[in-house]
Design a protein around this motif. Sequence first.
Motif, mmCIF file in Angstrom:
data_model
loop_
_atom_site.group_PDB
_atom_site.id
_atom_site.type_symbol
_atom_site.label_atom_id
_atom_site.label_comp_id
_atom_site.label_asym_id
_atom_site.label_seq_id
_atom_site.Cartn_x
_atom_site.Cartn_y
_atom_site.Cartn_z
ATOM 1 N N THR A 156 -4.171 0.935 -11.465
ATOM 2 C CA THR A 156 -3.197 1.924 -11.911
ATOM 3 C C THR A 156 -1.823 1.707 -11.276
ATOM 4 O OG1 THR A 156 -5.000 3.535 -12.135
ATOM 5 C CG2 THR A 156 -2.756 4.398 -12.159
ATOM 6 N N PHE A 157 -1.807 1.337 -10.002
ATOM 7 C CA PHE A 157 -0.549 1.109 -9.279
ATOM 8 C C PHE A 157 -0.501 -0.315 -8.715
ATOM 9 C CE2 PHE A 157 -1.684 5.611 -8.838
ATOM 10 C CZ PHE A 157 -0.538 6.236 -9.335
ATOM 11 N N PRO A 158 -0.504 -1.325 -9.563
ATOM 12 C CA PRO A 158 -0.609 -2.709 -9.064
ATOM 13 C C PRO A 158 0.561 -3.144 -8.192
ATOM 14 C CG PRO A 158 -0.008 -2.679 -11.389
ATOM 15 C CD PRO A 158 -0.364 -1.272 -11.032
ATOM 16 N N GLU A 159 1.739 -2.584 -8.407
ATOM 17 C CA GLU A 159 2.922 -3.029 -7.671
ATOM 18 C C GLU A 159 3.208 -2.200 -6.423
ATOM 19 O OE1 GLU A 159 4.406 -5.777 -8.475
ATOM 20 O OE2 GLU A 159 3.164 -6.050 -10.265
ATOM 21 N N MET A 160 2.403 -1.195 -6.166
ATOM 22 C CA MET A 160 2.632 -0.381 -4.967
ATOM 23 C C MET A 160 2.361 -1.211 -3.720
ATOM 24 S SD MET A 160 1.056 3.319 -3.816
ATOM 25 C CE MET A 160 2.017 4.193 -5.049
ATOM 26 N N GLN A 161 3.201 -1.036 -2.721
ATOM 27 C CA GLN A 161 3.080 -1.815 -1.495
ATOM 28 C C GLN A 161 2.532 -0.952 -0.371
ATOM 29 O OE1 GLN A 161 5.990 -5.087 -0.329
ATOM 30 N NE2 GLN A 161 6.580 -3.515 1.126
ATOM 31 N N VAL A 162 1.564 -1.486 0.369
ATOM 32 C CA VAL A 162 0.982 -0.797 1.513
ATOM 33 C C VAL A 162 1.071 -1.711 2.722
ATOM 34 C CG1 VAL A 162 -0.588 0.586 0.114
ATOM 35 C CG2 VAL A 162 -1.345 -1.629 0.969
ATOM 36 N N LEU A 163 0.844 -1.143 3.907
ATOM 37 C CA LEU A 163 0.873 -1.921 5.140
ATOM 38 C C LEU A 163 -0.551 -2.248 5.562
ATOM 39 C CD1 LEU A 163 3.663 -0.091 7.183
ATOM 40 C CD2 LEU A 163 3.835 -2.237 5.903
ATOM 41 N N LEU A 164 -0.909 -3.507 5.421
ATOM 42 C CA LEU A 164 -2.229 -3.961 5.844
ATOM 43 C C LEU A 164 -2.294 -3.965 7.364
ATOM 44 C CD1 LEU A 164 -4.965 -5.122 4.903
ATOM 45 C CD2 LEU A 164 -3.948 -7.395 5.066
ATOM 46 N N MET A 165 -3.301 -3.256 7.920
ATOM 47 C CA MET A 165 -3.435 -3.094 9.373
ATOM 48 C C MET A 165 -2.173 -2.468 9.972
ATOM 49 S SD MET A 165 -5.484 -6.566 10.500
ATOM 50 C CE MET A 165 -4.231 -7.676 9.834
ATOM 51 N N PHE A 166 -1.460 -1.660 9.148
ATOM 52 C CA PHE A 166 -0.254 -0.936 9.547
ATOM 53 C C PHE A 166 0.897 -1.866 9.916
ATOM 54 C CE2 PHE A 166 -3.874 1.751 10.702
ATOM 55 C CZ PHE A 166 -3.575 2.896 9.967
ATOM 56 N N ILE A 167 0.796 -3.144 9.570
ATOM 57 C CA ILE A 167 1.818 -4.115 9.962
ATOM 58 C C ILE A 167 2.286 -4.950 8.780
ATOM 59 C CG2 ILE A 167 2.356 -6.103 11.424
ATOM 60 C CD1 ILE A 167 0.271 -5.095 13.392
ATOM 61 N N ILE A 168 1.337 -5.551 8.045
ATOM 62 C CA ILE A 168 1.649 -6.541 7.021
ATOM 63 C C ILE A 168 1.859 -5.857 5.675
ATOM 64 C CG2 ILE A 168 0.888 -8.663 5.897
ATOM 65 C CD1 ILE A 168 -1.017 -9.079 8.285
ATOM 66 N N PRO A 169 3.072 -5.940 5.092
ATOM 67 C CA PRO A 169 3.293 -5.356 3.757
ATOM 68 C C PRO A 169 2.631 -6.214 2.676
ATOM 69 C CG PRO A 169 5.282 -6.476 4.515
ATOM 70 C CD PRO A 169 4.305 -6.528 5.657
ATOM 71 N N ILE A 170 1.888 -5.576 1.815
ATOM 72 C CA ILE A 170 1.191 -6.301 0.750
ATOM 73 C C ILE A 170 1.039 -5.398 -0.456
ATOM 74 C CG2 ILE A 170 -1.068 -5.633 1.665
ATOM 75 C CD1 ILE A 170 -2.181 -8.274 0.611
ATOM 76 N N LYS A 171 1.145 -5.961 -1.643
ATOM 77 C CA LYS A 171 0.981 -5.188 -2.865
ATOM 78 C C LYS A 171 -0.494 -4.904 -3.113
ATOM 79 C CE LYS A 171 5.209 -6.590 -5.230
ATOM 80 N NZ LYS A 171 5.788 -7.201 -6.458
ATOM 81 N N VAL A 172 -0.755 -3.726 -3.662
ATOM 82 C CA VAL A 172 -2.138 -3.277 -3.857
ATOM 83 C C VAL A 172 -2.899 -4.217 -4.791
ATOM 84 C CG1 VAL A 172 -3.586 -1.397 -4.714
ATOM 85 C CG2 VAL A 172 -1.532 -0.889 -3.408
ATOM 86 N N LYS A 173 -2.211 -4.811 -5.764
ATOM 87 C CA LYS A 173 -2.907 -5.670 -6.726
ATOM 88 C C LYS A 173 -3.531 -6.885 -6.049
ATOM 89 C CE LYS A 173 1.231 -8.283 -8.164
ATOM 90 N NZ LYS A 173 2.082 -8.621 -9.333
#
Length: 294
Positions: A156-173
């Motif tokens: 649903t939100f493939p382009e949303m960006q999250v912080l992996l391990m609160f450090i590494i920015p990565i897109k949910v897709k």
Amino acid sequence: MRPMSRFEKKFGRYAIPNLTTILILFYAVGYLLQYMFPELLNYMTLNPYLILHGQVWRLITWVVVPPSMGGILSVLIMMYFYWFLGTTLERTWGTWRYNVYMFSGMFFTILGSFAALGISYLIYDDVWWELASNIGVMYFNTSYINMSIFLAFAVTFPEMQVLLMFIIPIKVKWMGLVYGVMIVWQFIEGAKIDLGVMVLDISLFSRMAIVFSLLNFIVFYLTSRRLIISPKQIHRRQEFKREVHRSAKVTRHKCAICGRTDESDPDMEFRFCSKCNGNYEYCQDHLFTHRHVE
């Protein structure tokens, strides 16, 4: 009108709002029981063999048994993470559709556990039936419910960006793609248990758990591509909210001399001057003292 719309019109009032919050509260109760009365959870798992022998409460209580996690910190992070994913999906899809997605996932999980037990009975007769049911408990649980929430969010939100391990920015897709590859690998590899005297192949249960527990996601993905939110849509929604917010703050009265408004001074009176050439409005302090605009 679409079939889903007809069902929603007829049964939508029965949808449970904040379903993810309720599920997370169940997990919290399950973790408390795990630390305080771990043996009690053995009477709550999804065990079709025992359900057929009268323990029908397991059809509901298995949802309380949380996924196996590490320490208290990882548990809290997991619960918050899935609470965020689930509540975001519910706000985006609507309460009814999200209810259908979650409850269909639970129903397919229960159906899959009984199907796996029935197939094992046909293969091994009743010699391994009870053992097979206990093995099925290892796979037919809430782990894949969480996985289905995450996969639906990634689609649903493939382009949303999250912080992996609160450090590494990565897109949910990309995270969803990694999880998808892992699931496919688990399905291909299967599973085995070393009993000491023999190695028991339990791939039937692991594979059926993957297929049935994620069947709701498969159906959702094939039928609901229109619910995928693109970055442009997200941007347009944010711009619309900002415009609405700005419009809500537009003042009705503003003094042409001092700039005071009915928002900054709600008790101040404002009047238009009939002698000024144009629509000039003044507060009560400048209505009779200003220089007329010609």
